[in-house]
Motif scaffolding. Structure first.
Motif, PDB file in Angstrom:
ATOM      1  N   GLN A  42     -46.582  -3.992  24.076  1.00 25.14           N
ATOM      2  CA  GLN A  42     -46.531  -2.604  24.142  1.00 25.14           C
ATOM      3  C   GLN A  42     -46.312  -3.087  23.019  1.00 25.14           C
ATOM      4  OE1 GLN A  42     -44.441  -1.265  27.037  1.00 25.14           O
ATOM      5  NE2 GLN A  42     -43.790   0.228  26.219  1.00 25.14           N
ATOM      6  N   GLY A  43     -45.647  -3.657  21.341  1.00 25.29           N
ATOM      7  CA  GLY A  43     -45.055  -3.747  20.133  1.00 25.29           C
ATOM      8  C   GLY A  43     -43.557  -3.669  20.811  1.00 25.29           C
ATOM      9  N   PRO A  44     -42.690  -3.282  19.344  1.00 29.31           N
ATOM     10  CA  PRO A  44     -41.323  -2.951  19.491  1.00 29.31           C
ATOM     11  C   PRO A  44     -41.039  -2.220  20.483  1.00 29.31           C
ATOM     12  CG  PRO A  44     -42.379  -3.137  16.902  1.00 29.31           C
ATOM     13  CD  PRO A  44     -43.332  -2.610  17.986  1.00 29.31           C
ATOM     14  N   MET A  45     -39.776  -2.791  20.570  1.00 31.43           N
ATOM     15  CA  MET A  45     -38.899  -2.257  22.273  1.00 31.43           C
ATOM     16  C   MET A  45     -37.514  -1.896  22.392  1.00 31.43           C
ATOM     17  SD  MET A  45     -41.042  -2.678  25.444  1.00 31.43           S
ATOM     18  CE  MET A  45     -41.089  -2.088  26.724  1.00 31.43           C
ATOM     19  N   SER A  46     -36.784  -1.043  22.765  1.00 35.80           N
ATOM     20  CA  SER A  46     -35.448  -1.013  22.407  1.00 35.80           C
ATOM     21  C   SER A  46     -35.305  -1.857  23.580  1.00 35.80           C
ATOM     22  CB  SER A  46     -34.949  -0.061  22.401  1.00 35.80           C
ATOM     23  OG  SER A  46     -35.306   1.121  23.622  1.00 35.80           O
ATOM     24  N   ILE A  47     -33.998  -2.298  23.869  1.00 41.77           N
ATOM     25  CA  ILE A  47     -33.170  -2.858  25.716  1.00 41.77           C
ATOM     26  C   ILE A  47     -33.325  -2.095  26.007  1.00 41.77           C
ATOM     27  CG2 ILE A  47     -30.760  -3.865  26.158  1.00 41.77           C
ATOM     28  CD1 ILE A  47     -30.467  -5.265  23.862  1.00 41.77           C
ATOM     29  N   GLY A  48     -33.156  -0.790  26.167  1.00 46.90           N
ATOM     30  CA  GLY A  48     -33.660   0.758  27.149  1.00 46.90           C
ATOM     31  C   GLY A  48     -34.869   0.183  27.143  1.00 46.90           C
ATOM     32  N   GLN A  49     -35.512   0.768  26.736  1.00 47.35           N
ATOM     33  CA  GLN A  49     -36.809   0.526  27.373  1.00 47.35           C
ATOM     34  C   GLN A  49     -37.536  -0.821  27.648  1.00 47.35           C
ATOM     35  OE1 GLN A  49     -38.711   1.157  23.293  1.00 47.35           O
ATOM     36  NE2 GLN A  49     -39.472   2.823  23.900  1.00 47.35           N
ATOM     37  N   LEU A  50     -36.637  -1.821  27.272  1.00 47.37           N
ATOM     38  CA  LEU A  50     -37.469  -3.024  28.629  1.00 47.37           C
ATOM     39  C   LEU A  50     -36.678  -2.930  29.595  1.00 47.37           C
ATOM     40  CD1 LEU A  50     -36.487  -5.885  25.420  1.00 47.37           C
ATOM     41  CD2 LEU A  50     -39.182  -5.239  26.446  1.00 47.37           C
ATOM     42  N   ALA A  51     -35.402  -2.474  29.793  1.00 52.23           N
ATOM     43  CA  ALA A  51     -34.470  -2.465  31.048  1.00 52.23           C
ATOM     44  C   ALA A  51     -34.986  -1.931  32.106  1.00 52.23           C
ATOM     45  CB  ALA A  51     -33.378  -1.664  31.051  1.00 52.23           C
ATOM     46  N   GLU A  52     -36.443  -0.542  31.376  1.00 51.75           N
ATOM     47  CA  GLU A  52     -36.724   0.642  32.139  1.00 51.75           C
ATOM     48  C   GLU A  52     -38.258  -0.154  32.441  1.00 51.75           C
ATOM     49  OE1 GLU A  52     -38.411   3.464  34.745  1.00 51.75           O
ATOM     50  OE2 GLU A  52     -36.486   3.336  33.349  1.00 51.75           O
ATOM     51  N   ALA A  53     -38.580  -0.863  31.203  1.00 52.43           N
ATOM     52  CA  ALA A  53     -40.092  -1.562  31.844  1.00 52.43           C
ATOM     53  C   ALA A  53     -40.116  -2.701  32.661  1.00 52.43           C
ATOM     54  CB  ALA A  53     -40.670  -1.741  30.217  1.00 52.43           C
ATOM     55  N   PHE A  54     -39.047  -3.516  33.148  1.00 51.91           N
ATOM     56  CA  PHE A  54     -38.410  -4.227  33.948  1.00 51.91           C
ATOM     57  C   PHE A  54     -37.769  -4.040  35.621  1.00 51.91           C
ATOM     58  CE2 PHE A  54     -39.931  -7.180  30.104  1.00 51.91           C
ATOM     59  CZ  PHE A  54     -40.760  -8.242  30.836  1.00 51.91           C
ATOM     60  N   GLU A  75     -36.452 -10.091  16.479  1.00 54.89           N
ATOM     61  CA  GLU A  75     -35.969  -9.846  15.745  1.00 54.89           C
ATOM     62  C   GLU A  75     -35.557  -7.965  15.624  1.00 54.89           C
ATOM     63  OE1 GLU A  75     -37.638 -10.831  11.801  1.00 54.89           O
ATOM     64  OE2 GLU A  75     -39.279  -9.728  12.153  1.00 54.89           O
ATOM     65  N   ARG A  76     -33.963  -7.973  15.098  1.00 50.79           N
ATOM     66  CA  ARG A  76     -34.260  -6.206  15.451  1.00 50.79           C
ATOM     67  C   ARG A  76     -34.847  -5.458  14.041  1.00 50.79           C
ATOM     68  NH1 ARG A  76     -30.381  -5.060  19.870  1.00 50.79           N
ATOM     69  NH2 ARG A  76     -28.879  -7.612  19.834  1.00 50.79           N
ATOM     70  N   VAL A  77     -35.027  -4.898  14.609  1.00 49.25           N
ATOM     71  CA  VAL A  77     -35.996  -4.283  13.530  1.00 49.25           C
ATOM     72  C   VAL A  77     -35.519  -2.515  13.755  1.00 49.25           C
ATOM     73  CG1 VAL A  77     -38.031  -5.327  13.073  1.00 49.25           C
ATOM     74  CG2 VAL A  77     -38.159  -3.662  14.672  1.00 49.25           C
ATOM     75  N   ALA A  78     -35.477  -2.169  12.887  1.00 52.28           N
ATOM     76  CA  ALA A  78     -35.809  -0.133  12.492  1.00 52.28           C
ATOM     77  C   ALA A  78     -36.910   0.161  13.742  1.00 52.28           C
ATOM     78  CB  ALA A  78     -35.667   0.551  10.951  1.00 52.28           C
ATOM     79  N   ASP A  79     -36.882   1.474  14.504  1.00 53.59           N
ATOM     80  CA  ASP A  79     -37.726   2.271  15.052  1.00 53.59           C
ATOM     81  C   ASP A  79     -39.567   2.386  14.430  1.00 53.59           C
ATOM     82  OD1 ASP A  79     -39.747   3.477  17.215  1.00 53.59           O
ATOM     83  OD2 ASP A  79     -37.509   4.315  17.740  1.00 53.59           O
ATOM     84  N   PRO A  80     -40.440   2.413  14.742  1.00 54.26           N
ATOM     85  CA  PRO A  80     -41.075   1.929  13.617  1.00 54.26           C
ATOM     86  C   PRO A  80     -41.621   3.286  13.261  1.00 54.26           C
ATOM     87  CG  PRO A  80     -41.904  -0.119  14.842  1.00 54.26           C
ATOM     88  CD  PRO A  80     -40.996   0.404  15.220  1.00 54.26           C
ATOM     89  N   ARG A  86     -32.765   0.513  17.619  1.00 56.28           N
ATOM     90  CA  ARG A  86     -33.187  -0.415  16.940  1.00 56.28           C
ATOM     91  C   ARG A  86     -33.918  -0.842  17.944  1.00 56.28           C
ATOM     92  NH1 ARG A  86     -29.527  -3.248  13.250  1.00 56.28           N
ATOM     93  NH2 ARG A  86     -31.368  -4.962  13.663  1.00 56.28           N
ATOM     94  N   LYS A  87     -34.939  -1.596  17.727  1.00 50.52           N
ATOM     95  CA  LYS A  87     -36.230  -2.468  18.844  1.00 50.52           C
ATOM     96  C   LYS A  87     -36.294  -3.878  18.187  1.00 50.52           C
ATOM     97  CE  LYS A  87     -38.300   1.596  20.097  1.00 50.52           C
ATOM     98  NZ  LYS A  87     -39.579   2.504  19.772  1.00 50.52           N
ATOM     99  N   LEU A  88     -36.765  -4.998  18.653  1.00 43.98           N
ATOM    100  CA  LEU A  88     -36.771  -5.758  19.374  1.00 43.98           C
ATOM    101  C   LEU A  88     -38.935  -6.197  18.814  1.00 43.98           C
ATOM    102  CD1 LEU A  88     -35.352  -6.752  22.100  1.00 43.98           C
ATOM    103  CD2 LEU A  88     -34.221  -7.469  19.815  1.00 43.98           C
ATOM    104  N   ARG A  89     -38.159  -6.886  17.774  1.00 44.90           N
ATOM    105  CA  ARG A  89     -40.244  -7.371  17.846  1.00 44.90           C
ATOM    106  C   ARG A  89     -40.148  -8.808  17.896  1.00 44.90           C
ATOM    107  NH1 ARG A  89     -41.370  -5.840  11.908  1.00 44.90           N
ATOM    108  NH2 ARG A  89     -39.969  -7.589  11.034  1.00 44.90           N
ATOM    109  N   ILE A  90     -40.732  -9.270  17.502  1.00 45.48           N
ATOM    110  CA  ILE A  90     -41.496 -10.809  18.363  1.00 45.48           C
ATOM    111  C   ILE A  90     -40.929 -10.808  16.534  1.00 45.48           C
ATOM    112  CG2 ILE A  90     -43.138 -12.640  19.008  1.00 45.48           C
ATOM    113  CD1 ILE A  90     -44.312 -11.053  20.926  1.00 45.48           C
TER     114      ILE A  90
END
Length: 168
Positions: A42-54, A75-80, A86-90
């Motif tokens: 999906q690309g970079p996701m916030s913790i909230g988005q990951l919690a919702e997804a799972f 790693e944490r990155v600014a929201d693209p 902030r979002k997480l990116r591999i």
């Protein structure tokens, strides 16, 4: 009627768990594999988005993602897209480890279905896609599938020139 199906799905899950235990320390934990796979798709996701997804509590996802960050797999990155969270990116290491696990999984699957015809393998794939999509529809949580153009991000890491600078 569903007793045999339930038993076979339990056994399938058992085989996957046992395969993970006998692997080397390079193998990702199950939660790391699932989180990285979702972010990869999906690309970079916030913790909230990951919690919702799972369908998990944010505190659970926060603990799991903290482990990814500590290990240098994300790693944490600014929201693209310019959002506040902030979002997480591999990371490159996370991508390398995820691809390594996927290769091992594919190799194991190849051994399991070695005497199957290509048609039988495709039939199993089709039935599993249908089963997963039915479960996703009931939960209201769909897993993006990039191979079908579902709008997910590429399964490859961005080239270094395409990567965002680290967020402050």
């Amino acid at each position: 009627m569903l007793e045999k199906l339930e038993r076979e799905l339990m056994l399938l899950s058992r085989h996957q768990v046992l395969a993970r235990r006998e692997r080397d320390a390079e193998r990702l934990e199950r939660s790391a594999y699932l989180l990285l796979s979702r972010i990869d798709t999906q690309g970079p996701m916030s913790i909230g988005q990951l919690a919702e997804a799972f369908g998990l509590d944010t505190s659970t996802v926060n603990r799991q993602t903290a482990a990814l960050l500590r290990c240098g797999l994300a790693e944490r990155v600014a929201d693209p897209d310019g959002g506040m969270a902030r979002k997480l990116r591999i990371t490159a290491e996370g991508g390398r480890r995820l691809e390594g696990d996927r290769e091992v999984n594919r190799s194991c699957l190849a051994r399991v279905v070695a005497d199957w015809s290509p048609e039988e393998v495709r039939e199993l794939e089709d039935v599993l896609v249908r089963l997963n999509r039915s479960a996703e529809a009931l939960e209201g949580r769909h897993w993006p599938r990039t191979e079908e153009g579902d709008g997910g991000a590429s399964c490859r890491l961005p080239a270094p020139q395409d990567q965002l600078p680290p967020a402050p």
